[in-house]
Every structure is written in C-alpha cells, then in structure tokens.
Design an enzyme around this catalytic site. Structure first.
Site, PDB file in Angstrom:
ATOM      1  N   GLY A   3       7.662 -10.173  21.911  1.00  0.00           N
ATOM      2  CA  GLY A   3       7.593  -9.085  21.202  1.00  0.00           C
ATOM      3  C   GLY A   3       8.685  -8.723  20.067  1.00  0.00           C
ATOM      4  CD  GLU A  28       4.782 -13.512  22.548  1.00  0.00           C
ATOM      5  OE1 GLU A  28       4.981 -12.534  21.649  1.00  0.00           O
ATOM      6  OE2 GLU A  28       5.599 -14.788  22.027  1.00  0.00           O
ATOM      7  CB  ILE A  87       5.747  -7.164  25.641  1.00  0.00           C
ATOM      8  CG1 ILE A  87       4.734  -6.114  26.056  1.00  0.00           C
ATOM      9  CG2 ILE A  87       5.428  -8.430  26.428  1.00  0.00           C
ATOM     10  CD1 ILE A  87       3.401  -6.207  25.555  1.00  0.00           C
ATOM     11  CG  ASP A 147       5.032 -10.233  18.152  1.00  0.00           C
ATOM     12  OD1 ASP A 147       4.040 -10.763  17.156  1.00  0.00           O
ATOM     13  OD2 ASP A 147       5.257 -10.397  19.105  1.00  0.00           O
ATOM     14  CG  ASP A 184      -1.641 -10.017  21.483  1.00  0.00           C
ATOM     15  OD1 ASP A 184      -0.564  -9.481  21.325  1.00  0.00           O
ATOM     16  OD2 ASP A 184      -2.413  -9.741  22.265  1.00  0.00           O
TER      17      ASP A 184
END
Length: 280
Positions: free
Chosen positions: A130, A153, A74, A133, A161
């Site tokens: 990310g 993270e 991210i 993810d 999340d």
C-alpha cells in the site's frame, strides 16, 4: 516549529502534522508497527490532505514516515478483519460492501491528487504494498539510499487494488518493468527506482533526504500559489486526457486566472530584480 495555523492543525491518531515556513510536513506515525496502514491511518491521510488543501498557509506538503521504514503497507490485522466487516446474510450485499470498502480506500489516496498543493514524498527504508499505492499519488518522490519498493500484494494472493496498477505505468512509462514488479513482488532498490523514474533523486542518508526535500519544498512554496495550484490541476488533467483536451482546458483556465495579482507581483519583482512575495 509550527506557525500561524497551529490552532487549525488537526490532532490525528496515526499522523503528525507540522507547519513551518509555508511547508506542511505530514508524518506517518506508527513506528512500532512499521507505519502499517490501519483503518485509522487511511482516514487520517484523507483528513490531512483536506486540511492542507483548505489551509492557505500550507503551500506545499512533505509526506514522510517515522521510525525504521516509510511504511510496511496495509495493516494485515485490518485485512484479516474484513470478513467480519462485510458480513451479510446475502452474498450479493456482502460483495457490495467489499466493493464500497475498496472504493473508500481508493478515495483516501486520491485525496492526495485532489489536494491542490504539491505533495512531495520523502521515502526511507521499506515502501511496501500500500505504500507504493500511496506514493504513486504524490507529485514528486525522493528517497534515501536505504529505500526499497515492492508491490507486495502478489505475495499475499491478491491484486493491488488502490492505485498502483493504474498510476505506476504512467509514472514509469515502461509496461515491462511495472508488470515485472507486479508479477514478482521483487524489491526495487533506490538506485533502480531512480533509473526507472519512480523517484526523482536518491540521497545518501535519511538526514540528507529530509534536508534536500525541504529545500525543494521551500523553492516551490516561494512561487505563486495560484500558479502552482493551476499547474497541478493541468498536469493531473492532461495525464488522463488528450493533448487537444489539455490545451482547451488550459486556455479556459488562463482566461479565468491569468490576470491575477500574482502575475503583476511577479512582473514587478522581475523588473526590479527583487524576490516576489505572494499572497497565500
């Protein structure tokens, strides 16, 4: 070299899409930012997956990254701008806006699972935060020998999340390893990633990775598209339900889909020892 669906391929700000030989290649395209996932990229990923889902000529999707790394995760500038984005005089409403934003990002990655076509990740260099993810939503994962993976993270003081903590335990099947990765943020190198089941195969180089994944994608693309779509549906459903629920669902699915043109095409091709050609 793009083919018949040229006019339908969306022109996106942060991704490149190419369609050739029934295989769509979706490339994260912010190489100067190590493919950091900014707000535009999150939206573009959903758009790309929706395009692949509704485009019959795209039977398989390969997801890869331009530049030195697959993705650095991210975009931190996006993270720093969140405060202004959720600002409200009411604390409760501010928290509600933040929750909706997280749900929006989750939905972006879930669009990979919702895409009826198999999505193969071809990972080189760093796959950070990310990025984990992101690849956790794909159907199969492959990497080059220089690849590494980290649940980053924890090192910026947050809980992952948007899917890693929910999907990775089901991919790896080892709670201890997942927790170690999540608690420490340590790098998992390519050989370990294969050993723990995070990736299917490690290739010596990026060039070998792309060639190998392309070959696999073309193998999948040659199968009955209706059967491939049904198989992905069943695997995703069974992952989250009991064996009994999964058996009941496949019985209902095949009651509706089994007697298809693809079945007859495959049977006739097998009998005549020819390669079947299926409708998109």
């Amino acid at each position: 070299m793009s083919t018949v669906a040229d006019t339908n391929i969306p022109q996106l700000e942060t991704l490149k899409i190419d369609l050739a030989g029934k295989v769509a290649t979706v490339t994260l395209n912010r190489p100067d930012k190590a493919n950091a996932m900014n707000w535009a990229m999150w939206q573009d990923i959903r758009s790309a997956m929706q395009w692949a889902d509704r485009t019959p000529e795209a039977r398989v999707v390969v997801l890869q990254g331009e530049g030195k790394h697959f993705t650095s995760g991210i975009d931190l500038q996006m993270m720093m701008g969140l405060q202004a984005q959720i600002k409200d005089d009411c604390d409760g409403r501010s928290r509600e806006k933040l929750r909706q934003l997280v749900l929006e990002l989750q939905d972006t990655l879930s669009s990979i699972e919702r895409c009826r076509k198999p999505v193969l990740a071809a990972i080189h260099g760093g796959c950070v935060g990310g990025g984990v993810d992101l690849i956790s939503c794909t159907d199969m994962r492959y990497c080059s020998a220089d690849a590494y993976f980290t649940i980053k993270e924890i090192d910026i003081g947050m809980v992952a999340d948007v899917g890693t903590l929910q999907r990775l335990p089901k991919l790896i099947g080892n709670q201890g390893i997942v927790r170690e990765m999540a608690f420490t943020g340590r790098k998992v190198l390519a050989d370990e990633a294969q050993r723990i089941g995070l990736v299917n195969q490690v290739f010596d180089s990026r060039e070998a990775l792309y060639a190998g994944v392309r070959e696999l994608a073309e193998l999948v693309a040659a199968k009955s598209p209706l059967s491939i779509r049904g198989t992905k549906e069943m695997l995703n459903y069974t992952r989250d339900h009991s064996v009994a629920d999964g058996l009941n669902y496949i019985a209902t699915w095949n009651a509706a889909m089994l007697m298809s043109g693809d079945l007859m095409t495959a049977m006739m091709a097998n009998m005549s020892k020819q390669t079947p050609e299926f409708k998109d």
